[in-house]
Structures are given as C-alpha cells and as structure tokens.
Motif scaffolding. Structure first.
Motif, short mmCIF file in Angstrom:
data_model
loop_
_atom_site.label_atom_id
_atom_site.label_comp_id
_atom_site.label_asym_id
_atom_site.label_seq_id
_atom_site.Cartn_x
_atom_site.Cartn_y
_atom_site.Cartn_z
N VAL A 1 55.91 43.65 38.17
CA VAL A 1 54.58 43.44 38.73
C VAL A 1 54.47 44.16 40.07
O VAL A 1 55.31 43.98 40.95
CB VAL A 1 54.31 41.94 38.95
CG1 VAL A 1 52.94 41.72 39.54
CG2 VAL A 1 54.46 41.18 37.66
N ASN A 2 53.43 44.97 40.20
CA ASN A 2 53.11 45.57 41.48
C ASN A 2 51.92 44.78 42.03
O ASN A 2 50.78 44.98 41.61
CB ASN A 2 52.74 47.05 41.30
CG ASN A 2 52.38 47.72 42.60
OD1 ASN A 2 51.97 47.07 43.56
ND2 ASN A 2 52.54 49.02 42.63
N PRO A 3 52.17 43.86 42.97
CA PRO A 3 51.08 43.02 43.46
C PRO A 3 50.07 43.77 44.31
O PRO A 3 48.94 43.33 44.45
CB PRO A 3 51.81 41.95 44.29
CG PRO A 3 53.07 42.59 44.70
CD PRO A 3 53.44 43.55 43.61
N ILE A 4 50.46 44.91 44.85
CA ILE A 4 49.54 45.69 45.67
C ILE A 4 48.46 46.33 44.79
O ILE A 4 47.28 46.27 45.09
CB ILE A 4 50.30 46.77 46.47
CG1 ILE A 4 51.27 46.09 47.43
CG2 ILE A 4 49.33 47.68 47.22
CD1 ILE A 4 52.24 47.04 48.09
N ALA A 5 48.89 46.92 43.68
CA ALA A 5 47.96 47.58 42.77
C ALA A 5 47.43 46.63 41.70
O ALA A 5 46.47 46.96 41.01
CB ALA A 5 48.64 48.77 42.10
N GLY A 6 48.06 45.46 41.54
CA GLY A 6 47.65 44.53 40.50
C GLY A 6 47.97 45.05 39.10
O GLY A 6 47.20 44.86 38.18
N ARG B 1 60.89 50.17 47.25
CA ARG B 1 59.78 50.93 47.83
C ARG B 1 58.63 50.01 48.21
O ARG B 1 58.03 50.13 49.28
CB ARG B 1 59.30 52.00 46.85
CG ARG B 1 58.26 52.95 47.43
CD ARG B 1 57.74 53.90 46.38
NE ARG B 1 56.82 53.25 45.45
CZ ARG B 1 55.53 53.00 45.71
NH1 ARG B 1 55.01 53.32 46.87
NH2 ARG B 1 54.77 52.42 44.81
N LEU B 2 58.30 49.06 47.32
CA LEU B 2 57.22 48.12 47.60
C LEU B 2 57.56 47.23 48.79
O LEU B 2 56.70 46.96 49.64
CB LEU B 2 56.91 47.28 46.37
CG LEU B 2 56.21 48.01 45.23
CD1 LEU B 2 56.14 47.14 43.99
CD2 LEU B 2 54.83 48.46 45.64
N ASP B 3 58.82 46.77 48.86
CA ASP B 3 59.23 45.95 50.00
C ASP B 3 59.07 46.74 51.30
O ASP B 3 58.56 46.21 52.29
CB ASP B 3 60.69 45.51 49.85
CG ASP B 3 60.85 44.33 48.89
OD1 ASP B 3 59.84 43.65 48.60
OD2 ASP B 3 61.99 44.10 48.45
N ASN B 4 59.51 47.99 51.30
CA ASN B 4 59.39 48.83 52.49
C ASN B 4 57.93 49.06 52.87
O ASN B 4 57.57 49.06 54.05
CB ASN B 4 60.10 50.16 52.30
CG ASN B 4 61.59 50.00 52.22
OD1 ASN B 4 62.15 49.01 52.68
ND2 ASN B 4 62.26 50.97 51.62
#
Length: 94
Positions: free
Chosen positions: A47-52, A81-84
C-alpha cells in the motif's frame, strides 16, 4: 474477504514476509470463505498511502524475477523510499 494489517499486532514476520523491512505498507487480503474454490487464501498487498494505490506482491517472499533477484527487494526499497519521503516532508513543513 477481509483485510489484515499485521503490523498492528507487532508481528516481526507474517507468512514469511519480513514486516520490519516492509512495515506499515504491507496488508494481507484474505479470502476467508469461498463457495466455488479454496478458502483461507492470502493475497499480499503493498500500500502506498500517499498515492492511495495498492500493488500485488509475490505470493511467496522467496519469489524471484527473470533477472534472478528477489521480487520482494523492490517492495522493501519502495517502503524505505516512502519512509524517507514522509520524513523529508515532515521536517520541511515545520
């Protein structure tokens, strides 16, 4: 069908997936009951919560691509990458 987020239960691994590396981006999609076929199937999702957005992950953490590398390595790198990105945004917004 049901969704489970194993990190909510403080599990270090789930069905062989290292949750310490993937962390909050791993969700298990369960087929709990099926009239026409097998039940108790787990479909791992990233899951990419930023992009949904959701991506299907390999059914086994040991699955390799045609180049011979673990498919899971891509998702581990994407989680990092998402954490960063989240940390960078949080520190720049103050």
């Amino acid at each position: 069908m049901g969704l489970v987020k194993p990190t909510n239960f403080n599990l270090p691994t789930f069905h062989g997936f290292n949750l310490e590396a993937i962390g909050q981006y791993f969700i298990a999609h369960y087929l709990m009951k099926n009239r026409y076929g097998p039940a108790d199937r787990v479909l791992p999702l990233f899951v990419n919560p930023i992009a949904g957005m959701f991506w299907d992950m390999p059914l086994s953490p040991l699955e390799r691509n045609s180049a011979g590398t673990l498919v899971l390595d891509y998702f581990t790198a994407e989680a990092q990458r998402l954490d960063n990105l989240i940390i960078e945004y949080a520190t720049n917004s103050k």
